[in-house]
Write a protein that holds these residues in place. Structure first.
Motif, mmCIF file in Angstrom:
data_model
loop_
_atom_site.group_PDB
_atom_site.id
_atom_site.type_symbol
_atom_site.label_atom_id
_atom_site.label_comp_id
_atom_site.label_asym_id
_atom_site.label_seq_id
_atom_site.Cartn_x
_atom_site.Cartn_y
_atom_site.Cartn_z
ATOM 1 N N SER A 162 0.838 -1.196 0.000
ATOM 2 C CA SER A 162 0.000 0.000 0.000
ATOM 3 C C SER A 162 0.872 1.244 0.000
ATOM 4 O O SER A 162 2.080 1.179 0.256
ATOM 5 C CB SER A 162 -0.925 0.030 1.225
ATOM 6 O OG SER A 162 -0.207 0.374 2.391
ATOM 7 N N ASN A 175 -4.367 -2.529 -1.266
ATOM 8 C CA ASN A 175 -4.643 -3.828 -1.901
ATOM 9 C C ASN A 175 -3.810 -4.031 -3.163
ATOM 10 O O ASN A 175 -4.326 -4.408 -4.209
ATOM 11 C CB ASN A 175 -6.140 -3.976 -2.223
ATOM 12 C CG ASN A 175 -7.009 -3.797 -1.005
ATOM 13 O OD1 ASN A 175 -6.656 -4.237 0.076
ATOM 14 N ND2 ASN A 175 -8.133 -3.130 -1.177
ATOM 15 N N TYR A 202 -2.458 -4.182 -10.142
ATOM 16 C CA TYR A 202 -3.456 -3.157 -9.843
ATOM 17 C C TYR A 202 -3.543 -2.863 -8.355
ATOM 18 O O TYR A 202 -2.981 -3.576 -7.524
ATOM 19 C CB TYR A 202 -4.834 -3.548 -10.385
ATOM 20 C CG TYR A 202 -5.503 -4.725 -9.704
ATOM 21 C CD1 TYR A 202 -6.125 -4.593 -8.465
ATOM 22 C CD2 TYR A 202 -5.530 -5.968 -10.327
ATOM 23 C CE1 TYR A 202 -6.745 -5.675 -7.863
ATOM 24 C CE2 TYR A 202 -6.155 -7.051 -9.722
ATOM 25 C CZ TYR A 202 -6.759 -6.894 -8.484
ATOM 26 O OH TYR A 202 -7.370 -7.956 -7.878
ATOM 27 N N CYS A 203 -4.254 -1.776 -8.036
ATOM 28 C CA CYS A 203 -4.524 -1.399 -6.651
ATOM 29 C C CYS A 203 -5.833 -0.618 -6.609
ATOM 30 O O CYS A 203 -6.414 -0.301 -7.639
ATOM 31 C CB CYS A 203 -3.380 -0.562 -6.066
ATOM 32 S SG CYS A 203 -3.163 1.049 -6.837
ATOM 33 N N ASN A 204 -6.277 -0.332 -5.389
ATOM 34 C CA ASN A 204 -7.460 0.506 -5.172
ATOM 35 C C ASN A 204 -7.011 1.856 -4.639
ATOM 36 O O ASN A 204 -5.969 1.947 -3.991
ATOM 37 C CB ASN A 204 -8.390 -0.133 -4.126
ATOM 38 C CG ASN A 204 -9.027 -1.390 -4.632
ATOM 39 O OD1 ASN A 204 -8.440 -2.466 -4.583
ATOM 40 N ND2 ASN A 204 -10.232 -1.267 -5.139
ATOM 41 N N GLY A 249 -8.563 5.251 -2.397
ATOM 42 C CA GLY A 249 -9.613 5.906 -1.632
ATOM 43 C C GLY A 249 -9.071 7.239 -1.151
ATOM 44 O O GLY A 249 -7.854 7.414 -1.041
ATOM 45 N N MET A 300 -8.128 1.208 -9.304
ATOM 46 C CA MET A 300 -9.591 1.125 -9.212
ATOM 47 C C MET A 300 -10.087 2.036 -8.105
ATOM 48 O O MET A 300 -9.443 2.142 -7.051
ATOM 49 C CB MET A 300 -10.010 -0.325 -8.963
ATOM 50 C CG MET A 300 -9.613 -1.229 -10.130
ATOM 51 S SD MET A 300 -10.044 -2.954 -9.899
ATOM 52 C CE MET A 300 -8.974 -3.389 -8.544
ATOM 53 N N ALA A 301 -11.194 2.694 -8.372
ATOM 54 C CA ALA A 301 -11.830 3.568 -7.376
ATOM 55 C C ALA A 301 -13.326 3.289 -7.406
ATOM 56 O O ALA A 301 -13.917 3.128 -8.475
ATOM 57 C CB ALA A 301 -11.563 5.030 -7.705
ATOM 58 N N ASN A 302 -13.929 3.236 -6.232
ATOM 59 C CA ASN A 302 -15.356 2.935 -6.122
ATOM 60 C C ASN A 302 -16.022 4.046 -5.318
ATOM 61 O O ASN A 302 -15.446 4.525 -4.349
ATOM 62 C CB ASN A 302 -15.550 1.591 -5.427
ATOM 63 C CG ASN A 302 -14.681 0.519 -6.059
ATOM 64 O OD1 ASN A 302 -14.668 0.361 -7.270
ATOM 65 N ND2 ASN A 302 -13.926 -0.198 -5.247
ATOM 66 N N LEU A 356 -18.270 1.090 -9.671
ATOM 67 C CA LEU A 356 -16.880 0.644 -9.809
ATOM 68 C C LEU A 356 -16.251 1.326 -11.015
ATOM 69 O O LEU A 356 -16.816 1.309 -12.111
ATOM 70 C CB LEU A 356 -16.831 -0.878 -9.987
ATOM 71 C CG LEU A 356 -17.674 -1.709 -8.998
ATOM 72 C CD1 LEU A 356 -17.568 -3.183 -9.327
ATOM 73 C CD2 LEU A 356 -17.248 -1.435 -7.568
ATOM 74 N N SER A 360 -12.245 2.453 -13.001
ATOM 75 C CA SER A 360 -10.797 2.220 -13.043
ATOM 76 C C SER A 360 -10.140 3.146 -14.047
ATOM 77 O O SER A 360 -10.782 3.715 -14.932
ATOM 78 C CB SER A 360 -10.477 0.766 -13.394
ATOM 79 O OG SER A 360 -10.649 0.553 -14.765
#
Length: 189
Positions: A70, A92, A100-102, A104, A138-140, A178, A180
Motif C-alpha cells: 500500500s 490492496n 493493480y490497486c485501489n 480511496g 480502481m476507485a469505487n 466501480l 478504473s
C-alpha cells in the motif's frame, strides 16, 4: 538500511506518508471532519482518535509500503505544511499478472471545491503509475456521492460496473459504482 518514502510536490500541495510527529495533525484532521466524513467511512475503530492507535497505524503504513502492499499519503498545503487537508490511500496492491490497486481519498470539508483533490490525485496517480509501475487503479464510490463520481470522471476513470451491498460504510452495506484508470505507458519493473 534507510528506506526512502515518497514526497510528491504539486503547485499547492505536499503529499507524503505521515511520521510520528504528524500524529497530532492526523487526529486533528479526523476530529475536525468526523461529522462530515462519517457517512462515507467505515465505523470508526475503537481508539481511532488516540495517539496509540496512530502510532501503530503509521508503523503498519510504513511496513506495507516497504513490502509493496500500500501507499498511504497525507495532503499538506505547501504554504501551511503543519495542517493536513486530506488523505489518499492506495491499497490492496496485487502484482503478478494483475498489477493493480485501489484508491480511496477524503478531503477536509472546508477545502472542498478548490481543486485540491484533483491536483493531488493527478500527481499521486502519476507516482503510482511511473514509480510503482501499476497498470490499473480502481476507485469505487457510492451512487449518491456525485462529487466523487465527477472527480473520477475528470481524472479519466471509466465506469466498469455497479456492485450491490459492496462495502460496509458507517455500519450499513452500501452500493458502489466501480471505476478504473489504466496506465497507457505501463512497462514491467
Amino acid at each position: 538500511m534507510k528506506f526512502e518514502t515518497p514526497l510528491i510536490v504539486t503547485e499547492r500541495l505536499l503529499l507524503r506518508m505521515a511520521t510520528k510527529e504528524d500524529i497530532p495533525l492526523i487526529i486533528q484532521y479526523f476530529a475536525d471532519n468526523k461529522t462530515y466524513l462519517t457517512p462515507f467511512y467505515p465505523r470508526w475503530s475503537e481508539g481511532f482518535f488516540t495517539e496509540e492507535y496512530w502510532q501503530l497505524q503509521l508503523e503498519l503504513n510504513l511496513h506495507e509500503f516497504v513490502n509493496d502492499c500500500s501507499l498511504r499519503l497525507f495532503m499538506f498545503l505547501k504554504n501551511n505544511p503543519k495542517k493536513i487537508i486530506g488523505i489518499i490511500n492506495f491499497t490492496n496492491f496485487v502484482r503478478g499478472v494483475a498489477q493493480y490497486c485501489n484508491v480511496g481519498y477524503s478531503i477536509a470539508e472546508t477545502e472542498q471545491g478548490k481543486g485540491f483533490m484533483t491536483e493531488a490525485l493527478q500527481a499521486a496517480i502519476g507516482y503510482v503509475f511511473q514509480e510503482l509501475k501499476m497498470h490499473r487503479i480502481m476507485a469505487n464510490y457510492m451512487p449518491h456521492n456525485q462529487r466523487s463520481g465527477n472527480l473520477l470522471k475528470r481524472l479519466g476513470f471509466v465506469v466498469e460496473g455497479y456492485a450491490r451491498d459492496y462495502l460496509l460504510i458507517n455500519g450499513q452495506w452500501q452500493d458502489h459504482i466501480l471505476t478504473s484508470l489504466t496506465n497507457p505507458s505501463w512497462q514491467a519493473k
